[in-house]
Design a protein around this motif. Structure first.
Motif, mmCIF file in Angstrom:
data_model
loop_
_atom_site.group_PDB
_atom_site.id
_atom_site.type_symbol
_atom_site.label_atom_id
_atom_site.label_comp_id
_atom_site.label_asym_id
_atom_site.label_seq_id
_atom_site.Cartn_x
_atom_site.Cartn_y
_atom_site.Cartn_z
ATOM 1 N N ALA A 291 0.706 -1.339 -0.072
ATOM 2 C CA ALA A 291 -0.127 0.002 0.044
ATOM 3 C C ALA A 291 0.843 1.275 -0.091
ATOM 4 O O ALA A 291 0.534 2.157 -0.531
ATOM 5 C CB ALA A 291 -0.796 0.036 1.157
ATOM 6 N N ALA A 292 1.948 1.228 0.845
ATOM 7 C CA ALA A 292 2.918 2.327 0.832
ATOM 8 C C ALA A 292 3.302 2.619 -0.510
ATOM 9 O O ALA A 292 3.743 3.789 -1.010
ATOM 10 C CB ALA A 292 3.800 2.297 1.938
ATOM 11 N N ASP A 293 3.995 1.706 -1.254
ATOM 12 C CA ASP A 293 4.553 1.843 -2.452
ATOM 13 C C ASP A 293 3.492 2.134 -3.590
ATOM 14 O O ASP A 293 3.818 3.098 -4.315
ATOM 15 C CB ASP A 293 5.202 0.474 -3.025
ATOM 16 C CG ASP A 293 6.637 0.018 -2.599
ATOM 17 O OD1 ASP A 293 7.185 1.248 -2.240
ATOM 18 O OD2 ASP A 293 7.084 -1.079 -2.712
ATOM 19 N N LEU A 294 2.233 1.596 -3.408
ATOM 20 C CA LEU A 294 1.161 2.218 -4.325
ATOM 21 C C LEU A 294 0.839 3.699 -4.130
ATOM 22 O O LEU A 294 0.978 4.547 -5.163
ATOM 23 C CB LEU A 294 0.172 1.586 -4.305
ATOM 24 C CG LEU A 294 -1.211 1.666 -5.123
ATOM 25 C CD1 LEU A 294 -0.891 1.492 -6.456
ATOM 26 C CD2 LEU A 294 -2.407 0.776 -4.463
ATOM 27 N N ARG A 295 1.050 4.306 -2.917
ATOM 28 C CA ARG A 295 0.664 5.490 -2.729
ATOM 29 C C ARG A 295 1.761 6.503 -3.231
ATOM 30 O O ARG A 295 1.717 7.398 -3.760
ATOM 31 C CB ARG A 295 0.401 5.857 -0.969
ATOM 32 C CG ARG A 295 -0.865 5.535 -0.642
ATOM 33 C CD ARG A 295 -1.066 5.868 0.674
ATOM 34 N NE ARG A 295 0.122 5.475 1.679
ATOM 35 C CZ ARG A 295 -0.087 4.367 2.375
ATOM 36 N NH1 ARG A 295 -1.249 3.427 2.422
ATOM 37 N NH2 ARG A 295 0.804 3.928 3.390
ATOM 38 N N ALA A 296 3.022 5.752 -2.902
ATOM 39 C CA ALA A 296 4.255 6.610 -3.537
ATOM 40 C C ALA A 296 4.195 6.684 -5.151
ATOM 41 O O ALA A 296 4.412 7.805 -5.474
ATOM 42 C CB ALA A 296 5.398 6.068 -3.170
ATOM 43 N N HIS A 297 3.844 5.571 -5.642
ATOM 44 C CA HIS A 297 3.657 5.907 -7.044
ATOM 45 C C HIS A 297 2.623 6.821 -7.773
ATOM 46 O O HIS A 297 2.867 7.448 -8.731
ATOM 47 C CB HIS A 297 3.355 4.493 -7.690
ATOM 48 C CG HIS A 297 4.689 3.649 -7.812
ATOM 49 N ND1 HIS A 297 5.376 2.898 -6.978
ATOM 50 C CD2 HIS A 297 5.025 2.933 -8.973
ATOM 51 C CE1 HIS A 297 6.247 2.264 -7.469
ATOM 52 N NE2 HIS A 297 6.144 2.265 -8.702
ATOM 53 N N LEU A 298 1.679 6.663 -6.973
ATOM 54 C CA LEU A 298 0.314 7.613 -7.174
ATOM 55 C C LEU A 298 0.747 9.297 -6.953
ATOM 56 O O LEU A 298 0.355 9.955 -7.668
ATOM 57 C CB LEU A 298 -0.920 7.109 -6.577
ATOM 58 C CG LEU A 298 -1.387 5.928 -6.955
ATOM 59 C CD1 LEU A 298 -2.698 5.467 -5.914
ATOM 60 C CD2 LEU A 298 -1.744 6.018 -8.425
ATOM 61 N N ARG A 299 1.678 9.222 -6.180
ATOM 62 C CA ARG A 299 2.060 10.632 -5.735
ATOM 63 C C ARG A 299 3.399 11.162 -6.760
ATOM 64 O O ARG A 299 4.015 12.192 -6.453
ATOM 65 C CB ARG A 299 2.495 10.670 -4.388
ATOM 66 C CG ARG A 299 1.502 10.955 -3.364
ATOM 67 C CD ARG A 299 1.819 11.382 -1.934
ATOM 68 N NE ARG A 299 2.805 10.666 -1.451
ATOM 69 C CZ ARG A 299 2.955 9.447 -0.754
ATOM 70 N NH1 ARG A 299 1.842 9.015 -0.202
ATOM 71 N NH2 ARG A 299 3.875 8.999 -0.181
ATOM 72 N N LEU A 300 3.865 10.135 -7.822
ATOM 73 C CA LEU A 300 4.923 10.390 -8.392
ATOM 74 C C LEU A 300 6.129 10.449 -7.811
ATOM 75 O O LEU A 300 7.153 10.944 -8.185
ATOM 76 C CB LEU A 300 4.856 11.772 -9.247
ATOM 77 C CG LEU A 300 3.501 11.839 -10.434
ATOM 78 C CD1 LEU A 300 3.695 12.971 -11.145
ATOM 79 C CD2 LEU A 300 3.709 10.601 -11.138
ATOM 80 N N THR A 301 6.267 9.804 -6.628
ATOM 81 C CA THR A 301 7.543 9.867 -5.677
ATOM 82 C C THR A 301 7.781 8.395 -5.370
ATOM 83 O O THR A 301 8.212 8.086 -4.157
ATOM 84 C CB THR A 301 7.134 10.355 -4.382
ATOM 85 O OG1 THR A 301 6.170 9.896 -3.736
ATOM 86 C CG2 THR A 301 7.052 11.914 -4.765
ATOM 87 N N GLY A 302 7.477 7.567 -6.560
ATOM 88 C CA GLY A 302 7.963 5.875 -6.201
ATOM 89 C C GLY A 302 9.167 5.812 -5.714
ATOM 90 O O GLY A 302 10.238 6.698 -5.775
#
Length: 229
Positions: A115-126
């Motif tokens: 979930a944390a990785d998914l949120r980071a990708h959606l924020r363009l900060t993967g």
């Protein structure tokens, strides 16, 4: 353990196969589009034509003049793509790259981590920046899906559209349910690969494109990074 700034990020064989694969895929994309224009309609079963009812009608003009060069380039690029992919797969297995770099670690499979990785990708900060010690779990799962699912499906569905291949291996028709079904599966697989490519480029641009490109060209990151192994 902290690696020195000169540590190799990507071995030579990874970099070579990556760029050969990129060139071959671009040729496949352009030539595949030219072929598609001859019949911009998708069907299930064995037969289909521009006058037959279709499962999906693509909003493209019919153009029969691009098919010749498109098929020739597609056939050539497909063999380059397959041979290059086979070399990558063999090298990845022999070197341990597949298990060491592409298989998710146990902690990465925890729902909270995903979930944390998914949120980071959606924020363009993967978490795939040039200094990262490992690929994040979404990257690993995407790479494995491409290598182990999409690429084989693309290959088999493409072979099913070849009369010479299906004459020797008619069981391919059973596998896909017909030549036109294989063509539809081939198109859908290609669309997923294009989506993967767009996300891949998006993540490169969002996570330090200069460092990531340098790593894939020269093999060396700009800054020291933390190693987990």
């Amino acid at each position: 353990m902290t690696a020195r700034a000169g540590t190799i990020r990507h071995p030579l064989w990874v970099r070579l196969t990556h760029w050969v694969n990129a060139g071959a895929f671009l040729a496949l994309l352009v030539s595949g589009f030219a072929i598609l224009l001859a019949l911009p309609r998708l069907f299930w079963g064995e037969t289909g034509s521009n006058s037959a009812p279709a499962w999906l009608v693509l909003p493209l003009p019919v153009n029969l003049e691009q098919t010749g060069w498109g098929r020739n380039l597609h056939f050539l690029a497909a063999w380059i793509f397959v041979i290059n992919g086979a070399l990558y797969g063999l090298a990845a297995l022999a070197s341990g790259h597949l298990l060491r770099r592409l298989t998710p670690d146990r902690d990465q499979l925890h729902p909270r981590h995903i979930a944390a990785d998914l949120r980071a990708h959606l924020r363009l900060t993967g978490s795939g920046a040039a200094g990262a010690s490992r690929y994040n779990v979404l990257q690993k799962l995407a790479y494995l899906a491409v290598l182990l699912v999409l690429a084989p499906v693309m290959l088999l569905s493409g072979l099913t559209m070849s009369p010479g291949v299906t004459a020797a291996h008619p069981e391919l028709f059973t596998l896909f349910g017909g030549r036109q079904s294989a063509r539809t599966v081939h198109f859908l697989s290609a669309a997923l690969l294009v989506a993967f490519l767009l996300v891949h480029v998006w993540q490169v641009l969002a996570n330090g494109p200069r460092d990531l490109m340098r790593g894939m060209i020269t093999g060396r990151p700009v800054a020291p990074r933390e190693e987990t192994r």
